[in-house]
Design an enzyme around this catalytic site. Structure first.
Site, PDB file in Angstrom:
ATOM      1  N   ASP A  55      14.828  -0.821  -0.039  1.00  0.00           N
ATOM      2  CA  ASP A  55      13.639   0.022   0.171  1.00  0.00           C
ATOM      3  C   ASP A  55      13.328   0.899  -1.047  1.00  0.00           C
ATOM      4  O   ASP A  55      13.141   2.111  -0.913  1.00  0.00           O
ATOM      5  CB  ASP A  55      13.835   0.921   1.394  1.00  0.00           C
ATOM      6  CG  ASP A  55      14.357   0.200   2.610  1.00  0.00           C
ATOM      7  OD1 ASP A  55      13.855  -0.899   2.891  1.00  0.00           O
ATOM      8  OD2 ASP A  55      15.272   0.719   3.283  1.00  0.00           O
ATOM      9  N   GLU A 266       5.492  -2.379   8.600  1.00  0.00           N
ATOM     10  CA  GLU A 266       6.172  -1.198   8.060  1.00  0.00           C
ATOM     11  C   GLU A 266       5.935  -1.147   6.547  1.00  0.00           C
ATOM     12  O   GLU A 266       5.187  -1.942   5.984  1.00  0.00           O
ATOM     13  CB  GLU A 266       7.676  -1.245   8.361  1.00  0.00           C
ATOM     14  CG  GLU A 266       8.396  -2.428   7.744  1.00  0.00           C
ATOM     15  CD  GLU A 266       9.843  -2.540   8.187  1.00  0.00           C
ATOM     16  OE1 GLU A 266      10.293  -1.723   9.019  1.00  0.00           O
ATOM     17  OE2 GLU A 266      10.540  -3.455   7.703  1.00  0.00           O
TER      18      GLU A 266
END
Length: 366
Positions: A55, A266
């Site tokens: 991420d 997301e």
């Protein structure tokens, strides 16, 4: 890309052996691909190999590249569709002098034990700078196991950061991403399934059991929207009521919940190019990093296509940053471990076409 993919076979082999040793993964050595196969299968090599990272939010502060990833760790939590096995507890910050430099690990910048309101699962963070202060935005589950967004403040981009005693008022779900537009700062967030965004469809948290799918709209209804709010002047709160972001198709109609190839799942990110705002995101279970373009940081955004096709591993989560006149996408896959929840950060160059669209990237080579 020549940055990392040109790494010699010997160097890559040595790095792989060191990683297996340091992470106690010797037993997986015979299960992984050979070094030669790995080199020919992946577009880019891992940027960081001594710990697992994912991420990645990348920024340029004071002429240096900083990466704010999540820190994957081995977990005894059983894997499920809520992502419970992604049981991260702290954040490391990495810096690079140039795009060709090896990332430097500045150590733990924030730990869950230092966040009074947080219980577990310190997922994907982001960072911003204002007036010489640095702000780390992060999601975590509170003591009721509800995801909230927190903010921590530091004097340096690498931290350490001191967390505010409470989460951002009115915040929920995951994946905060901050975009600066002139003097304004906007925070984007949201993630469905384990990210709990679908549980807030009425404005209140719906507890309808353990299934992460229970509160999703029907396939023929508009997909769940990510959220945006302008930040307050002190960067610690929402400066306005959060707004839903519309992602539209080329006919101006909302992307539908059943359109898993294009709907938001997301990992929101916003960058600006050619006077337009680019909203990019993960499609989740179809594993694309897709993008849409709009005329305002609030949207609406019109779907354009896929930036990054599926990587090895279930998830992907990215950031896009300009460095020395070129654009790069930071992302992750599971090349080093082969395990869904033990990921590694990567990077490759990104190209905007003359018409403003983005060239699609194949992260796994044939």
């Amino acid at each position: 890309m020549n940055l990392k993919s040109s790494t010699s076979l010997i160097a890559l082999s040595t790095a792989s052996i060191l990683l297996l040793s340091s992470c106690g993964k010797q037993e997986k050595a015979e299960e992984t691909e050979t070094v030669e196969e790995t080199k020919s299968s992946f577009l880019s090599a891992p940027l960081i190999s001594h710990i697992y990272t994912a991420d990645p939010s990348a920024h340029v502060f004071n002429g240096k590249i900083y990466i704010y990833p999540s820190h994957d760790v081995a977990s005894v939590v059983e894997e499920d569709d809520s992502g419970a096995h992604f049981n991260m507890r702290d954040y490391h910050v990495f810096s690079m002098e140039t795009i060709d430099s090896e990332p430097v690990d500045h150590g733990v910048a924030l730990d869950v034990d230092d966040v009074p309101w947080a219980k577990r699962q310190m997922w994907a963070p982001d960072a911003a700078e204002k007036d010489g202060k640095y702000y780390l935005y992060f999601p975590a589950k509170d003591h009721d196991d509800i995801f909230r967004l927190g903010v921590a403040v530091g004097d340096n981009p690498e931290g350490p950061f001191e967390a505010q005693p409470e989460p951002i008022k009115g915040s929920y779900s995951i994946d905060p991403a901050v975009f600066q537009d002139g003097n304004n700062y906007y925070i984007y967030w949201g993630g469905i399934w384990g990210g709990q965004l679908q549980k807030w469809r009425t404005g209140e948290y719906l507890s309808t059991g353990d299934s992460p799918y229970a509160d999703e709209p029907a396939d023929d209804e508009p997909a769940i929207s990510p959220m945006v709010a302008k930040l307050s002047d002190n960067m610690l709160e929402f400066g306005e009521s959060p707004k839903k972001i519309e992602i539209l198709d080329q006919d101006g109609m909302p992307i539908l919940a059943g359109d898993h190839e294009r709907r938001f799942f997301e990992a929101a990110w916003v960058h600006q190019y050619g006077g337009k705002y680019y909203f990019s995101y993960s499609t989740g279970d179809t594993h694309n990093i897709a993008y849409a373009i709009g005329d305002s940081p609030y949207g609406p955004f019109t779907y354009q296509g896929v930036i990054l096709k599926p990587v090895q591993g279930w998830t992907n989560h990215h950031s896009i940053v300009e460095v020395a006149g070129k654009w790069y996408i930071f992302y992750h896959d599971t090349e080093l471990s082969g395990d869904t929840h033990l990921r590694n950060v990567k990077m490759t160059e990104l190209t905007h076409n003359s018409d403003g669209t983005i060239q699609t990237i194949e992260p796994i080579l044939e």
